[in-house]
Design an enzyme around this catalytic site. Structure first.
Site, short mmCIF file in Angstrom:
data_model
loop_
_atom_site.label_atom_id
_atom_site.label_comp_id
_atom_site.label_asym_id
_atom_site.label_seq_id
_atom_site.Cartn_x
_atom_site.Cartn_y
_atom_site.Cartn_z
N ASP A 32 34.81 47.12 30.59
CA ASP A 32 35.80 48.13 30.94
C ASP A 32 35.77 49.19 29.84
OD1 ASP A 32 37.74 49.58 32.20
OD2 ASP A 32 39.10 47.91 32.52
C1 NOJ Z 1 39.89 51.42 33.02
C2 NOJ Z 1 40.32 50.56 34.17
O1 NOJ Z 1 40.85 49.34 33.70
C3 NOJ Z 1 39.21 50.28 35.15
O2 NOJ Z 1 39.76 49.63 36.26
C4 NOJ Z 1 38.50 51.54 35.54
O3 NOJ Z 1 37.50 51.27 36.49
C5 NOJ Z 1 37.93 52.18 34.29
N1 NOJ Z 1 39.01 52.50 33.38
C6 NOJ Z 1 37.11 53.43 34.58
O4 NOJ Z 1 37.94 54.47 34.95
#
Ligand code: NOJ
Length: 713
Positions: free
Chosen positions: A249
């Site tokens: 993430d």
């Molecule tokens: C953080 C989020 O937790 C995740 O779900 C998302 O896909 C990413 N950022 C990218 O934006």
């Protein structure tokens, strides 16, 4: 891979971003990094000229010629926005998830996005957590069906088709179990619970062919998911045989420094690489440290090759080597008629009717309605969380849907937005209410109050919505509360003031027409709760498939706080697991949802009082539509294993069927129970089926139903 340099291999593990708002010429440094093979993927490149140019450089000017893959959070629609995922789960219909995902992919791939960070498959038992809006709900069985629908919808039948979009099962794993519902918080899940409750939707995603996974921000039992060898290696690779790639993430690799398991970014990169984390999102710990780590022998070349091979395999499967470019002729696909129809259909089927007294709904013909409330004409808010590309100008609001209808008496917001505390518009709203036959109050939360980093400790209606509702109720006119929100909203203070409550979640682009059809009875609200609805946030976490405890709560011995004598002698009043104020039941149970008709369940029958693991048991029930209109019921089957080597939940959803019934019609609904429905992971971490007594309920939700028992020999 044999021809790739160490730098090129490391390049494949890097996901870079450009701001979606960048305009003008592509920065030279970015072009150069692609030319040098220092990037494997991009996220949020929303300028199609950039997409085309970056891909051209990767394919034509880099030494390896390996195509890039472009990613974006396309969660519940790209341009045509569908209900938020918890609303999609409320349809109890994987076909809706499949359709929403397919349309999202058709629209999103037209601008070059071939990879979405969805579906989010985190089981969520706590409505305070803002990301419950994006979740599949609290149930592993329902969540697994949704997982399959989404993955198959995004990826389509042919991965090389230009409309195929790689799915990303996220967040692996346990993110929904954040302590106290506080986003990013600590997660403690014992292993059988992990395997029985949190893992099944992810297993379903692997089985459906999900090409990628995302590691969660959180730690699980002391080790962040992003560097967790047990999760990423043993469970995901060895046991589930996942052979796509895992992306971190956002910054979750370097966040292992804050978590306190890595002293610096280099050690964080080492932990992640050794756990088999293939691609790093945005932070650059791999880019800056993998070379040294390989040279120092801390990460082996074999380990790095494993990461790179996983990434290349996905690019190969998607046909990117043969056809790397965006199909430039497809951008006209947004908001196609059938996309809008599908979005409306999903919204209708997601809406959950929680209360309907005196049959105030559907609004009778000839009645005039007053549209009031902060969400009655809020085009941006009805789209919900994670709608980067949705356009509020395309939203059809309840006001737009009603204003030319014979029902329409007028509109007055009453409040400017959901958190508004001003009372300056009350007078106008009350005057309108007095002139109408029925008040439709559209309340809830603005989109930004749920989703990532938007957990709430108090999940009542924000602002002064309750006060306005009470004043409107005092007019004596029937009042319908329509909630648009990213989570269950506690309505204990207000429910007696209103005649009907309809949960519409954040319904998306077509929220207005869907609500028009549901409120006026053109269609029924089709949804059933995919999560338990609490009376108060203090009950959280709250879920139907809980354990029995040694002192299970029971209404016969429950003593309410107001019934405890003043000066009472110390005693364990009630002697059971409950709150003396809030009791032990939810406001509405998992699976709950009314229709415009009524159903009666009779004659539950099981084909035998016993079964063996080789046999199938048939359980059937008769369901009658006792109302006066055609309707459909979601007939739910729950099982309880009375004695296990580990304690077992009081009920678990194992199957359900939606049945359509004409007024007065009776149908026999049958379910087949096999050993899979009785299996669970016990303390040995093996899936076991243990002989003994089982109970089965067939009913309309997790707290009702007819019961039959059998013994597994
Ligand atoms: C953080 C989020 O937790 C995740 O779900 C998302 O896909 C990413 N950022 C990218 O934006």
């Amino acid at each position: 891979m044999a021809d790739m340099t160490l730098e090129e291999k490391i390049g494949q593990t890097a996901m870079r971003g450009t701001s979606s708002r960048v305009k003008g010429a592509l920065p030279e440094a970015l072009k150069q990094s692609v030319r040098e093979g220092r990037a494997g993927a991009f996220l949020n490149v929303m300028n199609t000229d950039y997409v085309d140019e970056l891909q051209r450089i990767a394919v034509e000017e880099s030494a390896s010629g390996i195509p890039l893959i472009f990613a974006r959070d396309i969660i519940h629609g790209f341009k045509t926005i569908f209900p938020i995922p918890i609303g999609i789960s409320a349809t109890w219909d994987e076909e809706i998830a499949r359709t929403a995902a397919r349309i999202s992919a058709i629209e999103g791939t037209s601008v070059g996005i071939r990879w979405t960070f969805a579906p989010m498959l985190d089981i969520a038992r706590d409505s305070r957590w803002g990301r419950i809006a994006e979740s599949v709900g609290e149930d592993p069985y329902l969540g697994s069906l949704m997982a399959r629908g989404y993955v198959e919808g995004f990826q389509g039948n042919d991965l090389t088709d230009p409309t195929s979009m790689a799915a990303c099962a996220k967040h692996f794993i346990g993110y929904g179990a954040a302590e106290g519902g506080r986003d990013y918080n600590t997660v403690v899940i014992h292993e059988p619970l992990l395997r029985n409750v949190y893992l099944p939707p992810f297993t379903a995603a692997v089985d459906a062919g999900a090409l990628t996974f995302m590691s969660a921000f959180n730690e699980v039992n002391g080790m962040p998911a992003t560097g967790n060898q047990f999760l990423l290696k043993q469970v995901l690779r060895d046991e589930l045989a996942f052979n796509g790639f895992v992306v971190s993430d956002w910054n979750s690799v370097i966040e292992m420094v804050s978590h306190g398991v890595a002293r610096d970014k280099k050690q964080a990169a080492e932990l992640a690489a050794k756990a088999g984390l293939d691609m790093e999102m945005t932070s650059q710990a791999y880019e800056k440290n993998l070379k040294a780590l390989v040279e120092e022998g801390k990460v082996s070349m074999e380990q790095l090759d494993f990461l790179v091979a996983n990434i290349l395999r996905v690019k190969l499967k998607m046909g990117l080597f043969d056809n790397p470019y965006r199909d430039k002729d497809r951008s006209a696909k947004f908001y196609q008629k059938e996309h809008l129809e599908a979005s409306k259909d999903a919204a209708v089927k997601s809406m959950v009717l929680l209360k309907n007294e005196e049959e105030v709904l559907p609004v009778a013909s000839g009645k005039k309605v007053a549209l009031i409330g902060p969400l009655s004409d809020a085009p941006h808010e009805q789209l919900g969380t994670w709608t980067f590309d949705g356009e509020k100008d395309k939203s059809v609001t309840p006001l737009q849907a009603f204003k030319n209808a014979v029902y329409f008496a007028g509109h007055s917001n009453g409040m400017a937005y959901s958190r508004d505390t001003s009372e300056s518009m009350y007078e106008e709203a009350l005057a309108l209410a007095n002139s109408a036959d029925v008040i439709l109050f559209f309340g809830g939360e603005e989109a930004i109050l749920s989703g990532e980093a938007h957990s709430r400790a108090n999940i009542d209606l924000p602002g002064k919505q309750e006060k306005l509702i009470k004043k409107l109720a005092a007019t004596g006119k029937p009042i319908v509360l329509v909630i648009m929100a990213g989570r269950p909203i506690t309505i204990t203070n207000i429910i007696d003031e209103v005649d009907a409550v309809l949960m519409a979640w954040h319904p998306g682009t077509m929220g207005g027409p869907a609500l028009y059809e549901v409120l006026t009875g053109v269609q029924e609200p089709g949804g059933r709760l995919p999560v338990t609805w609490p009376k108060t946030a203090g009950q959280m976490p709250l879920y139907y498939n809980h354990k029995n405890t040694g002192r299970p709560a029971d209404s016969s011995s429950f003593v309410h706080i107001n019934d405890i004598p003043v000066g009472a002698w110390q005693s364990s009043l009630g002697n059971e697991s409950h709150y003396i104020d809030a009791g032990f039941t939810p406001h509405f149970p998992f699976g709950y949802g009314l229709t415009y008709s009524d159903f009666r369940y009779t004659n539950i029958n099981s084909s035998s009082p016993t079964m063996t693991v080789e046999e199938t048991l048939e359980v059937s029930v008769e369901v009658t539509n006792t109302g006066d209109r055609q309707s459909s019921e979601v007939v739910q089957l729950y099982i309880r294993d009375l004695v296990g080597t580990l304690t077992r939940p009081v009920r678990e959803l194992k199957d359900f069927k939606r049945v359509d019934l004409e007024a007065g019609e009776t149908k026999t609904v049958s379910f087949q129970i096999t050993k899979q429905d009785l299996a669970y992971v016990n303390h040995t971490m093996k899936t076991v089926v243990e002989p003994g007594d089982f109970e089965v309920w067939v009913g309309p939700n997790a707290m009702e139903g007819l019961k039959v028992a059998f013994e597994l020999k």
